[in-house]
Each structure stands twice: as C-alpha cells, then as structure tokens.
Design an enzyme around this catalytic site. Structure first.
Site, PDB file in Angstrom:
ATOM      1  CG  MET A 128      20.600 -24.942  42.216  1.00  0.00           C
ATOM      2  SD  MET A 128      19.287 -23.804  42.650  1.00  0.00           S
ATOM      3  CE  MET A 128      18.437 -24.701  43.931  1.00  0.00           C
ATOM      4  CD  GLU A 166       9.712 -31.268  45.087  1.00  0.00           C
ATOM      5  OE1 GLU A 166       8.563 -31.327  44.638  1.00  0.00           O
ATOM      6  OE2 GLU A 166      10.729 -31.407  44.363  1.00  0.00           O
ATOM      7  CE  LYS A 216      23.416 -34.653  39.928  1.00  0.00           C
ATOM      8  NZ  LYS A 216      23.604 -33.388  40.610  1.00  0.00           N
ATOM      9  CG  HIS A 263      14.599 -30.721  44.188  1.00  0.00           C
ATOM     10  ND1 HIS A 263      13.393 -30.488  43.588  1.00  0.00           N
ATOM     11  CD2 HIS A 263      15.539 -30.254  43.328  1.00  0.00           C
ATOM     12  CE1 HIS A 263      13.595 -29.919  42.414  1.00  0.00           C
ATOM     13  NE2 HIS A 263      14.883 -29.768  42.235  1.00  0.00           N
ATOM     14  CB  VAL A 272      27.538 -31.114  36.195  1.00  0.00           C
ATOM     15  CG1 VAL A 272      28.146 -29.818  35.755  1.00  0.00           C
ATOM     16  CG2 VAL A 272      28.565 -32.125  36.621  1.00  0.00           C
ATOM     17  CD  GLU A 273      20.433 -33.169  37.491  1.00  0.00           C
ATOM     18  OE1 GLU A 273      21.219 -33.008  38.429  1.00  0.00           O
ATOM     19  OE2 GLU A 273      19.230 -33.430  37.659  1.00  0.00           O
ATOM     20  CG  ASN A 289      17.420 -20.615  40.924  1.00  0.00           C
ATOM     21  OD1 ASN A 289      17.765 -19.742  41.720  1.00  0.00           O
ATOM     22  ND2 ASN A 289      17.858 -20.668  39.673  1.00  0.00           N
ATOM     23  CG  ASN A 321      10.888 -29.175  38.684  1.00  0.00           C
ATOM     24  OD1 ASN A 321      10.511 -28.014  38.854  1.00  0.00           O
ATOM     25  ND2 ASN A 321      12.128 -29.558  38.903  1.00  0.00           N
ATOM     26  CB  SER A 331      15.966 -30.812  39.400  1.00  0.00           C
ATOM     27  OG  SER A 331      17.049 -30.328  38.714  1.00  0.00           O
ATOM     28  CG  ASP A 372      32.755 -25.947  42.180  1.00  0.00           C
ATOM     29  OD1 ASP A 372      31.527 -25.731  42.152  1.00  0.00           O
ATOM     30  OD2 ASP A 372      33.432 -26.205  41.155  1.00  0.00           O
TER      31      ASP A 372
HETATM   32  P1  NAI Z   1      25.866 -25.140  38.056  1.00  0.00           P
HETATM   33  O1  NAI Z   1      26.340 -25.589  36.717  1.00  0.00           O
HETATM   34  O2  NAI Z   1      25.557 -23.701  38.261  1.00  0.00           O
HETATM   35  O3  NAI Z   1      26.960 -25.546  39.151  1.00  0.00           O
HETATM   36  C1  NAI Z   1      27.554 -26.786  39.225  1.00  0.00           C
HETATM   37  C2  NAI Z   1      28.907 -26.631  39.905  1.00  0.00           C
HETATM   38  O4  NAI Z   1      29.383 -27.917  40.213  1.00  0.00           O
HETATM   39  C3  NAI Z   1      29.966 -25.937  39.071  1.00  0.00           C
HETATM   40  O5  NAI Z   1      30.514 -24.862  39.802  1.00  0.00           O
HETATM   41  C4  NAI Z   1      30.999 -27.017  38.820  1.00  0.00           C
HETATM   42  O6  NAI Z   1      32.319 -26.509  38.818  1.00  0.00           O
HETATM   43  C5  NAI Z   1      30.794 -27.930  40.005  1.00  0.00           C
HETATM   44  N1  NAI Z   1      31.206 -29.313  39.819  1.00  0.00           N
HETATM   45  C6  NAI Z   1      31.024 -30.095  38.735  1.00  0.00           C
HETATM   46  N2  NAI Z   1      31.518 -31.318  38.977  1.00  0.00           N
HETATM   47  C7  NAI Z   1      32.030 -31.315  40.229  1.00  0.00           C
HETATM   48  C8  NAI Z   1      32.666 -32.291  41.051  1.00  0.00           C
HETATM   49  N3  NAI Z   1      32.884 -33.496  40.614  1.00  0.00           N
HETATM   50  N4  NAI Z   1      33.039 -31.907  42.289  1.00  0.00           N
HETATM   51  C9  NAI Z   1      32.834 -30.673  42.730  1.00  0.00           C
HETATM   52  N5  NAI Z   1      32.241 -29.713  42.003  1.00  0.00           N
HETATM   53  C10 NAI Z   1      31.839 -30.035  40.769  1.00  0.00           C
HETATM   54  O7  NAI Z   1      24.632 -26.066  38.405  1.00  0.00           O
HETATM   55  P2  NAI Z   1      23.322 -25.746  39.265  1.00  0.00           P
HETATM   56  O8  NAI Z   1      22.310 -25.087  38.425  1.00  0.00           O
HETATM   57  O9  NAI Z   1      23.724 -25.117  40.532  1.00  0.00           O
HETATM   58  O10 NAI Z   1      22.787 -27.217  39.537  1.00  0.00           O
HETATM   59  C11 NAI Z   1      23.416 -28.073  40.444  1.00  0.00           C
HETATM   60  C12 NAI Z   1      22.474 -29.186  40.801  1.00  0.00           C
HETATM   61  O11 NAI Z   1      21.285 -28.638  41.369  1.00  0.00           O
HETATM   62  C13 NAI Z   1      22.012 -30.050  39.656  1.00  0.00           C
HETATM   63  O12 NAI Z   1      21.912 -31.370  40.100  1.00  0.00           O
HETATM   64  C14 NAI Z   1      20.645 -29.485  39.291  1.00  0.00           C
HETATM   65  O13 NAI Z   1      19.802 -30.465  38.736  1.00  0.00           O
HETATM   66  C15 NAI Z   1      20.153 -29.098  40.655  1.00  0.00           C
HETATM   67  N6  NAI Z   1      19.128 -28.044  40.678  1.00  0.00           N
HETATM   68  C16 NAI Z   1      19.245 -26.933  39.899  1.00  0.00           C
HETATM   69  C17 NAI Z   1      18.275 -25.946  39.949  1.00  0.00           C
HETATM   70  C18 NAI Z   1      18.414 -24.702  39.135  1.00  0.00           C
HETATM   71  O14 NAI Z   1      17.432 -23.949  39.026  1.00  0.00           O
HETATM   72  N7  NAI Z   1      19.568 -24.406  38.549  1.00  0.00           N
HETATM   73  C19 NAI Z   1      17.089 -26.070  40.819  1.00  0.00           C
HETATM   74  C20 NAI Z   1      17.120 -27.245  41.664  1.00  0.00           C
HETATM   75  C21 NAI Z   1      18.092 -28.194  41.554  1.00  0.00           C
END
Ligand code: NAI
Length: 673
Positions: free
Chosen positions: A343, A477, A422, A465, A416-417, A468, A515, A444, A362
């Site tokens: 995202m 949102e 966070k 929000h 990460v969720e 994807n 969702n 999310s 990151d």
């Molecule tokens: P992802 O796992 O693809 O990416 C997360 C990234 O965050 C990774 O590159 C990781 O290295 C980095 N990271 C982890 N801890 C960190 C920190 N302390 N500081 C900096 N970087 C850090 O996850 P994704 O799917 O992109 O999800 C991210 C957020 O977006 C979550 O909160 C998720 O709930 C939300 N989200 C995801 C959707 C999806 O379809 N994947 C849709 C809408 C929201």
C-alpha cells in the site's frame, strides 16, 4: 439595419456596421461585435466555475444565433467566434442537474429537438463560425463545437475533447453522433462515443474533430480571428474513413464493435452503447437520417432507470468531493509515507503523480527501492514526456530515517498491522510533525482510538484508508476517530480531493464502511462454497447482478490471508474453514498462483459450465442481500452521514453495480416495484 436593437443595446453605428453591439440582457453569454466586424459569443455561465449547457445558456445562445443571422444577412458581421469566458475549460457538457425535469420521452424529444434546430441554424450560418477551445470540451460542448464550421484548440494539457455520455447511460443527443462521424469517420467517432474517453487536443486533431492547434491560450483569439478572416472551413472525413461507414465495411465494423462492447458490459445493464451501435448500423453514412434517428433512440435511454441511476452516481461523487470544504486554508504539497509495502509504495506513487513531493520511509531499504521502482509503470501511464516522468521520479524521495517528517504537510503510516508498532511510529511522528500537518494511518482493522493512545494530542490522528490497487480505486475513507479533531478530518478530505480521489468521512467502527459491508457478502459466498456450490456459478451470478467481479475471484485477488484477517476482525476466526485451510497451506490467491482458483497469466482458470440465466439471476440477488442489509445497518448507525453516502461509498469502494444506483437505492426501488 437593426435600429431597434441598437437603441436597446447601445451599439455604435459606424457606416453600416454594428461595431460594439452587445445584447444587454444576457446573463451567461457575452456577445459583442468588434471593429473588424467579427461577432464574439463568449460563454461565461453566471455563478458557476465551469460552463455547462443548461436551459438558460441554450436559450441565450439561440438569441445570439438569431442576432448573428440578421447581422450576417445585412453584411454587418463577417464571422462568429464561439469561445469560453472561463479561465479553465470550454464546456463540460449539458447540465446534468436539469436532466431530471425531462421525465418522459416526449419531453426529452421536445427539449432535444429545440437544441438541435438551433445547432442546425449555427451550421447554416452564411458567415464562418469558428469555435475556439481551451480546456474541457465535452459532451454537449463538443456537439456545439461540431456544429461550427472550424475548430481551433489549444495544445494545452488541460484541453480534452470527448463524449462521456455512455458513462451516464446515454449517448450524444445534440446530433453529436452524426456530426462526429462526418468529421472523424465511423470507426474513430464510434470508438470515442463508445468508450467516453477524454482525448488530447493533438489526438483529436489527428482524428479530425479539431482542425487547428495553437500552443497556448494566449494565441487562441488571434488564431480564431484569422480563421474567420480567411473563411476557414473544416474538411469532413476523407474517402478511406468514409468507406468504413459504408456497406460492406460497416457490417464488419459493427460486428466487431458489438463483440468488443459485450466483453465490457452487458446490454441488459448498460443498453446505451448497444443502441448507439444499432444507430450506426442503420444510418452510419446518412447524415440526415442519423440526425433524426439519434433523437428517437436517445429519448428512451434518457428516461431509463440505468441512466437515472448513473446520473445519481455522478451526483453522489460530486457530493463526496464537497466533503472537503473549499475555504480551508490547507494546501498539501509534501507528503511523507511510512511503510513501502503493497500500500505505502503505491500511495506514495499516486501522490507524486498528482504533483506532490513525497518521501518514503521503511525499515527495509530494499522495500523502499522496490517500492519506488514499482512506480515507473504509473508514471509512464500518467506522463507522456520523458521530462515529466523524470520530474515525477525526482519528486519521490527515499527517506529511510524519516528526516522529512518535519517538513511534510501530510504523514501517512502504512506499516505492518500491529498496534504496538504503529503506536511507537506515531509517538515518533508526533514529536517531529510541524504544526498544522495531518497525521494519518492507513490501517484497515485497528481502531484509531487505540493507535492514538499515548500521543500527547490524540485528537490529531485520523485514518486515511486507501483501497488496493491504489491507482484504480476511486474511494478513500477518511476515518473520524471518536476523539479526532473535526478540522483534521476536513483536512484529510482536502488532501484526498487534492489527489483526485473521492473522500468519504467514516466513523471509526470495525471494518469502517467498505470492508464492513463486503465481509458478510464474501462470507455468504464462502458458506455457499462450503455447502458445495460451484464457485464458477457463484462468481457468474454476482456478475449477472452487476458486480465487477465475483466474490470468490475477488477473495483470490485481494489475497486470502487479507480476507481471513478482515474476517477475524469482523466475524471471529477463519480456522477450520476452507479459507483458513488454504491460508495455512500458503495458497493465498492470485499472488501465490493458487487460491480458490488456479491462476494463469493473471487470470483465474474457470470451467466452461453453462448455467441457467434465471438461476444466476436469483443467486446473484441472494448473494448481495447480506451486503445490502449491512449497508442499511451502517446507515441506521450513522457510520457515514447519510444513506446516499452509504450508497456512494459502496459503489466507489466495491464497484457495486453502478447502474443500480447503490445498495440502499436498489433495495428501495425493488420494494417500490
Ligand atoms: P506490507 O506488509 O506490504 O508492507 C508493510 C511495510 O511496512 C513493509 O515494507 C515493512 O518493512 C514496513 N514496516 C514495518 N514496520 C515498520 C516500521 N516500524 N517503520 C517503517 N516501516 C515499517 O503491508 P500492506 O499490505 O502495505 O499494509 C500496510 C497497511 O495498510 C496496514 O495497516 C494494512 O492494514 C493497510 N491496508 C492494506 C491493504 C491491502 O490490501 N494490503 C488495503 C488497505 C489498507
């Protein structure tokens, strides 16, 4: 000589001319004859930021045409130039707000015929009529332009020519079908009308819809003036293009068009493109017959439920945009995104493509590098020149340690969720954030209130929000946590509008809006699957209802791990279900090549079983019912401000059959039947 007109308008008579003549009572147009005897009709709709052809502007234009006819006959003018008085934009189209008054076919035919008779008179004027175009020239605006004798447009990037009518369940009704085919030939004109795409000025010139280009708006008046004095007249499409509209080629072309259109939409749900093809098939190279038949075929579409509902969707999108107050003193230019995963990277890329400067943070430098690289595709699509692409790439900055947080207008977290991670990130962000900057999470499933705990000012945190894939999903949102400051929420909406997405203010409840309504729909499908229903049938049924994709294919596309996670939050555990088993095995859907379906070349492999249409229809309705019920609960609980906004959110966030006008609107219309 029009002495009466002069007395009324205060024109100065010089010899036999009416130099300086104005029509004083006009509100939306300015009409003036200059000292070279050129009449200028400048459209500048009163009280509106853009020009739309409503009833009053059309009546005023008819008055102008009458005046021009007289002046041309008496030799008082040598030509007419039609242009816009707005800084940005020529004409965006007919005024959709007035469509609702036309509630019967007879009324539509009457209204449209009056305009068409007026456009015929424009075309029949004995002096050159030049249309000067800068910015959007769409729908009815393009139809007016096509009734002129010659069209000059700016090459500017904001100039776009097109017929977006199909998106409203209709096709051009001011004789744009016949005139565009005359200018561009059947193939190109029909493609433009069937797709509704916005065409750049240079491409429109290559098609024959525009005759001359000028580099900038400053040159437009001069070029139009010269076109009058040189009596320029546009040439209709040449022989080769015309041949495509004549038999036998027309038959071949029509067959292809029908097949291509049927691949995209169903004729039952979206009849307009199919009726347009019928019209072309019957009258493609007979200008007069096509003009007449256009009106007849147009009227039923205009009063159809599909068009009414699509117009409703358009108005709802306007309502969402209005959630960002215009008087807010907040202009986001710099964005900082934390998390360069699925995202975060795409959010960063989208903001850059919208003109902002973005820093991307990151823990993993590789993730940043990969995330930045992945945006090349978007920049290629968005920017034509290598210079623009290079400028975009330069606006996307790797920032592994978050140095740029203190300069950002908006900080979005997409890591990460995990709650504690966070929380820690936001404590750091809050300490560095400049006053007035927005601080948002893309979570999310975690409550905003929980993430905000431990901040010195928890009211600063909001949710933004995204869905994807970011580039394709129009809705974002904006989450109003229980303690969120309303001004921060409004700023969030302003940011979302600034990146050309539709903001929807949503209360902080599990699943937010989209969702939350999707979950029971998906689980209904999973339950049927567990009970032995064929997934191909489930997906086919949802598509028959009008969903863009079936629920099982959607689950595979989103990722089964993500579905299971959302499901856990909203419904409890997925353990022991088919879904849970597959996640445990690592079958995550499209991304792992296998989920419910096996995926080949980015597509699910399906069986070719034929299902009974009536059964699919009934199953489709049953599948969406839990979604509709949940949408009603969201309205009743005030998850968003109104039922209309529930509909808007569900349409733009899930793709819910737009021609049905939204889940609540659909439910109400079924109940009223
Ligand atoms: P992802 O796992 O693809 O990416 C997360 C990234 O965050 C990774 O590159 C990781 O290295 C980095 N990271 C982890 N801890 C960190 C920190 N302390 N500081 C900096 N970087 C850090 O996850 P994704 O799917 O992109 O999800 C991210 C957020 O977006 C979550 O909160 C998720 O709930 C939300 N989200 C995801 C959707 C999806 O379809 N994947 C849709 C809408 C929201």
């Amino acid at each position: 000589m029009q002495t009466a007109g002069n007395a009324q308008t205060g024109a100065v008579e010089t010899g036999s001319t009416l130099v300086g003549e104005r029509i004083a009572e006009l509100q939306d147009w300015r009409y003036e004859i200059d000292d070279e005897k050129i009449a200028w009709a400048v459209f500048d709709r009163a009280g509106e930021s853009v020009n739309a052809l409503g009833q009053r502007p059309l009546q005023e234009l008819a008055e102008i045409v009458e005046r021009v006819e007289q002046a041309a006959a008496s030799g008082d003018i040598v030509g007419l130039i039609i242009m816009s008085g707005k800084k940005r934009g020529f004409i965006v189209g007919a005024d959709i707000r007035e469509f609702e008054q036309l509630d019967s076919e007879a009324k539509v035919i009457e209204a449209v015929s009056t305009v068409n008779a007026m456009l015929d008179r424009v075309e029949a004027l004995k002096v050159p009529v030049i249309c000067a175009i800068h910015g959007n020239c769409l729908g009815g605006g393009l139809e007016l332009a096509l009734a002129c004798h010659y069209r000059v447009a700016t090459r500017d990037d904001t100039t776009r020519i097109g017929f977006p009518e199909v998106k409203l369940g209709i096709f051009p009704g001011f004789n744009g079908t016949a005139r565009s085919i005359r200018q561009a030939g059947g193939v190109a004109a029909m493609q433009a009308m069937l797709t509704g795409r916005m065409i750049r000025a240079s491409a429109a010139r290559a098609m024959g819809l525009i005759d001359e280009l000028v580099p900038s708006p400053h040159r437009l008046r001069w070029a139009a003036r010269r076109a009058v004095l040189r009596k320029r007249k546009s040439k209709p499409a040449g022989r080769t293009k015309r041949m495509m509209s004549a038999w036998p080629m027309r038959g071949v072309v029509v067959k292809k068009m029908r097949a291509e259109t049927a691949k995209k939409v169903s004729a039952d749900h979206y009849p307009a493109p199919f009726r347009l093809i019928d019209l072309f098939e019957k009258h493609g190279n007979n200008f007069k017959a096509m003009q007449r038949a256009e009106t007849k075929a147009f009227a039923p579409l205009m009063v159809s439920d599909t068009s009414r509902n699509l117009r409703r969707v358009f108005m709802l999108s306007e309502e969402m945009k209005a959630q960002a107050p215009k008087d807010l003193d907040f202009k986001p230019l710099r964005v900082h995104v934390i998390g360069a995963g699925v995202m975060g990277a795409d959010i960063a890329g989208w903001c850059v493509a919208s003109g902002m400067q973005v820093s991307l943070q990151d823990l993993s430098p590789e993730a940043i590098e990969k995330g930045i690289k992945a945006q090349d595709k978007l920049f290629k699509r968005k920017f034509r020149s290598t210079a623009e692409r290079a400028a975009a790439a330069a606006r996307l900055i790797a920032d592994p340690t978050g140095e740029r947080i203190s300069r950002a207008d908006v900080v979005i977290e997409a890591i990460v969720e995990k709650l504690e991670v966070k929380q820690a990130v936001f404590r750091d962000v809050e300490a560095k954030l400049k006053p007035g900057a927005v601080m948002a999470t893309n979570t999310s499933s975690i409550m905003i209130e929980d993430i905000a705990e431990g901040l010195s000012d928890p009211s600063r945190l909001i949710g933004i929000h995204f869905f994807n894939p970011v580039a394709q999903m129009p809705l974002v949102e904006v989450i109003h946590g229980t303690g969120s400051n309303p001004t921060e929420v409004q700023k969030g909406c302003a940011f979302v509008t600034a990146i050309s997405k539709f903001p929807l203010i949503v209360k902080s409840v599990p699943g937010f809006l989209v969702n939350r309504v999707l979950a029971p729909y998906m689980f209904e499908a999973f339950q049927r699957l567990e009970a032995g229903e064929d997934m191909n049938k489930i997906d086919a049924a949802a598509k028959v209802f009008g969903m863009p994709m079936g629920p099982i294919e959607l689950a595979d596309t989103v990722g089964l791990d993500v579905c299971a996670h959302v499901g856990e939050i909203l419904k409890g555990t997925a353990d022991g279900t088919k879904l849970g088993d597959m996640v445990a095995k690592g079958d995550l859907g499209k991304k792992s090549g296998r989920g419910f379906y096996v995926w080949k070349d980015g597509k699910p492999v399906r069986t070719d079983t034929k299902f009974d249409d009536a059964e699919l229809g009934a199953l489709g309705r049953e599948l969406v019912q839990p979604l509709i019920d949940e949408a009603a609960r969201c309205r009743d609980e005030g998850v968003v401000a109104s039922g209309d906004l529930v509909d808007a959110g569900v349409i733009f966030g899930t793709g819910f059959a737009p021609f049905r006008g939204g889940p609540l609107h659909y439910q109400a219309s079924v109940a009223a039947e």
